[in-house]
Design an enzyme around this catalytic site. Structure first.
Site: not given
Length: 80
Positions: A44, A80
């Site tokens: 992420d 991400e």
């Protein structure tokens, strides 16, 4: 405290002592592959990973995953 993110100081991937941090992350990828038989990772906020090293930490972890995966399985890395 060389780099900042919206959440505070960035993880040290490219300054003094970073070799230990990078080794920890490499070993962590190996552990998840070997101990838990993962076949993929999701990272992420990759746009906030600050690394001015010759080889970016995400490229290094990708290489570890390719080399350490189980036979016939190439682990998937998602940014991400």
């Amino acid at each position: 405290d060389n780099h900042k993110t919206p959440w505070g100081d960035a993880i040290n991937f490219d300054d003094v002592g970073s070799e230990h941090v990078r080794a920890f992350y490499r070993q962590n990828v190996r552990m998840w592959l070997h101990e838990y038989h993962l076949d993929g990772f999701r990272f992420d906020a990759t746009h906030e990973i600050k690394d001015r090293s010759p080889v970016h930490i995400l490229a290094e972890l990708s290489e570890v995953a390719r080399n350490e995966g189980r036979p016939g399985i190439i682990p998937l890395l998602i940014a991400e």
